[in-house]
Structures are given as structure tokens and as C-alpha cells.
Design an enzyme around this catalytic site. Structure first.
Site, PDB file in Angstrom:
ATOM      1  N   ARG A 161       0.800  -1.205   0.000  1.00 51.54           N
ATOM      2  CA  ARG A 161       0.000   0.000   0.000  1.00 51.54           C
ATOM      3  C   ARG A 161       0.841   1.268   0.000  1.00 51.54           C
ATOM      4  O   ARG A 161       0.349   2.344  -0.227  1.00 51.54           O
ATOM      5  CB  ARG A 161      -0.881  -0.007   1.266  1.00 51.54           C
ATOM      6  CG  ARG A 161      -2.028  -0.993   1.173  1.00 51.54           C
ATOM      7  CD  ARG A 161      -2.726  -1.145   2.529  1.00 51.54           C
ATOM      8  NE  ARG A 161      -2.178  -2.315   3.210  1.00 51.54           N
ATOM      9  CZ  ARG A 161      -2.612  -2.715   4.407  1.00 51.54           C
ATOM     10  NH1 ARG A 161      -3.536  -2.032   5.060  1.00 51.54           N
ATOM     11  NH2 ARG A 161      -2.112  -3.787   4.981  1.00 51.54           N
ATOM     12  N   GLY A 162       2.131   1.116   0.314  1.00 57.59           N
ATOM     13  CA  GLY A 162       2.989   2.271   0.572  1.00 57.59           C
ATOM     14  C   GLY A 162       3.126   3.291  -0.541  1.00 57.59           C
ATOM     15  O   GLY A 162       3.463   4.442  -0.304  1.00 57.59           O
TER      16      GLY A 162
ATOM     17  N   GLU B 211       7.393   2.207  -6.325  1.00 59.72           N
ATOM     18  CA  GLU B 211       7.541   1.688  -4.955  1.00 59.72           C
ATOM     19  C   GLU B 211       7.842   2.849  -4.005  1.00 59.72           C
ATOM     20  O   GLU B 211       8.373   3.882  -4.411  1.00 59.72           O
ATOM     21  CB  GLU B 211       8.667   0.639  -4.959  1.00 59.72           C
ATOM     22  CG  GLU B 211       9.126   0.114  -3.612  1.00 59.72           C
ATOM     23  CD  GLU B 211       8.096  -0.672  -2.832  1.00 59.72           C
ATOM     24  OE1 GLU B 211       6.947  -0.186  -2.718  1.00 59.72           O
ATOM     25  OE2 GLU B 211       8.430  -1.744  -2.299  1.00 59.72           O
TER      26      GLU B 211
ATOM     27  N   ASP C 217      14.631  -1.005   0.439  1.00 59.84           N
ATOM     28  CA  ASP C 217      15.321  -1.209   1.713  1.00 59.84           C
ATOM     29  C   ASP C 217      16.309  -2.372   1.539  1.00 59.84           C
ATOM     30  O   ASP C 217      17.399  -2.166   1.024  1.00 59.84           O
ATOM     31  CB  ASP C 217      14.244  -1.479   2.776  1.00 59.84           C
ATOM     32  CG  ASP C 217      14.761  -1.523   4.187  1.00 59.84           C
ATOM     33  OD1 ASP C 217      15.603  -0.689   4.535  1.00 59.84           O
ATOM     34  OD2 ASP C 217      14.307  -2.384   4.966  1.00 59.84           O
TER      35      ASP C 217
ATOM     36  N   ASP D 201       3.908   3.653   6.272  1.00 56.53           N
ATOM     37  CA  ASP D 201       3.349   3.448   7.610  1.00 56.53           C
ATOM     38  C   ASP D 201       4.332   2.880   8.611  1.00 56.53           C
ATOM     39  O   ASP D 201       5.357   2.306   8.248  1.00 56.53           O
ATOM     40  CB  ASP D 201       2.178   2.469   7.525  1.00 56.53           C
ATOM     41  CG  ASP D 201       2.662   1.033   7.312  1.00 56.53           C
ATOM     42  OD1 ASP D 201       3.365   0.792   6.320  1.00 56.53           O
ATOM     43  OD2 ASP D 201       2.364   0.162   8.159  1.00 56.53           O
TER      44      ASP D 201
ATOM     45  N   ARG E 118       0.376   7.000   7.517  1.00 50.27           N
ATOM     46  CA  ARG E 118       0.439   7.059   6.053  1.00 50.27           C
ATOM     47  C   ARG E 118      -0.040   8.409   5.524  1.00 50.27           C
ATOM     48  O   ARG E 118       0.313   8.823   4.435  1.00 50.27           O
ATOM     49  CB  ARG E 118      -0.468   5.983   5.428  1.00 50.27           C
ATOM     50  CG  ARG E 118       0.019   4.564   5.598  1.00 50.27           C
ATOM     51  CD  ARG E 118      -0.797   3.641   4.688  1.00 50.27           C
ATOM     52  NE  ARG E 118      -0.687   2.247   5.066  1.00 50.27           N
ATOM     53  CZ  ARG E 118       0.270   1.416   4.651  1.00 50.27           C
ATOM     54  NH1 ARG E 118       1.220   1.843   3.857  1.00 50.27           N
ATOM     55  NH2 ARG E 118       0.290   0.158   5.031  1.00 50.27           N
TER      56      ARG E 118
END
Ligand code: IMP
Ligand code: MG
Length: 181
Positions: A45-46, A101, A105, A161, A167
């Protein structure tokens, strides 16, 4: 509800994000100028805030689709084993695709997703991440476009989040834990 024992310090302002997205959109517009209709794929969801702002800066014909891959759960550590939870609705074979995206990371998510979608034989596939934490990388992955390189800090806001909170912050903030002992 317990009061969360952390504070959020602004790291990247809403204004800086908007300015950087304008620059990135210009590069992407040039790269895909000859594309009939670009498929822009947001990773849920980011990326939902980022993709919304990005596509509105792209003066191109776009189709928007979403893919969901498993991620951190509610913790702060990557699970490393990536699973596809929700597939695309549309076809990408022979199409130009841009995967959007929030953060690269460890690199596991995008490495897996690009392999997964690449097997469908898109004509061209590029990736864009708003944030990149190169110090955390575990697999060799480099996004085609990066908004900002950041240090190894846990960040929230602008779609990102911490345990499904924050968010909706308009900026990127760094989580700072408060020692209550
Ligand atoms: P990777 O597979 O380790 O590259 O992880 C990428 C995913 O981890 C991102 O899409 C985020 O959902 C999540 N993630 C990585 N860093 C952070 C962070 O600082 N805050 C919140 N989520 C993060
Ligand atoms: Mg994610």
C-alpha cells in the site's frame, strides 16, 4: 488506545517531495515519450500517495494498475520471503511498464517483483522508488529512478506506515523512539 511511545521528526518536506517529483516526471516523460500507453504499477500500500502525485505530473497516456506484495507485517523488519498477495488486473506482455515503490530497503521486494513481472515479457520495464536506503541492501537491486537517498532510519508519512499508522502525513518523517524509563 495507548499513546505511541515515539515522535516523528520531519526529514523531507512536502514541498521538497513535490519538487523532486516534477524533476522525475520530466525524465520519465522523456524516456517513455514514444509509448502508446504506459502501464504504471503501484505496489500497495505504501506507494499510493506517491503514484497519485507522480501520474498527475506525467503528461503521457497512462494506465494505472496495482500489485500487492507481502511486506513487513506490523513490524520493522523485512520478512525477506516475498509473496504476491494481489496480482495486476491488466496484461503487460509487450507493454511498457513503470513499477512504483515507496522505499527500496533490503531490495528483496523489488528484486522479486521485477522477476515476477519480467516473466510476462513486457517490452520495457523500469522501476521508480521515492526513497532508497542503500546501507540496508541485502540483494543487488538498483531502481531506475530514485527520489531521495536516505540513511538507515525508519521513516513514515506520504503513504508509508509504521504498524498501519502515519500514512496520511504529507511529509516524510523519521521515527524517534522515546525512552520512558
Ligand atoms: P525491502 O524488500 O526490504 O526492500 O522492503 C521494501 C518495503 O519495506 C517497502 O515497500 C516498505 O513497505 C517497507 N519499508 C522499508 N523501510 C521502511 C521504513 O523505513 N518505514 C516503513 N516501511 C519501510
Ligand atoms: Mg511496501
Amino acid at each position: 488506545m495507548p499513546h505511541p511511545n515515539y515522535a516523528i521528526d520531519e526529514m523531507i518536506s512536502a514541498k521538497s517531495i513535490a519538487a523532486r517529483i516534477e524533476e522525475l516526471a520530466r525524465e520519465i516523460r522523456t524516456e517513455f515519450a514514444d509509448t502508446d500507453k504506459l502501464v504504471v504499477v503501484g505496489l500497495l500500500r505504501g506507494s499510493f500517495v506517491f503514484i497519485a502525485d507522480l501520474v498527475r505530473e506525467l503528461d503521457l497516456a497512462v494506465e494505472v494498475d496495482f500489485l500487492e506484495a507481502s511486506s513487513y507485517g506490523d513490524g520493522m523488519e523485512s520478512t525477506r520471503e516475498v509473496r504476491i498477495l494481489k496480482d495486476l488486473r491488466g496484461q503487460i506482455e509487450g507493454r511498457d511498464v513503470l513499477i512504483v515503490e515507496d522505499i527500496v530497503d533490503t531490495g528483496h521486494t523489488l528484486a522479486h517483483v521485477t522477476k515476477f513481472l519480467g516473466s510476462r515479457k513486457p517490452a520495457r520495464m523500469k522501476t521508480i522508488a521515492l526513497l532508497d536506503k542503500p546501507a540496508r541492501r541485502e540483494v543487488d537491486f538498483k531502481a531506475s529512478y530514485i527520489g531521495f537517498e536516505i540513511p538507515d532510519e525508519f521513516v513514515v508519512g506520504y503513504g508509508i506506515d509504521f504498524a498501519q499508522r502515519n500514512r496520511n502525513l504529507p511529509f516524510i518523517g523519521k521515527v524517534r523512539f522515546i525512552d520512558e524509563s
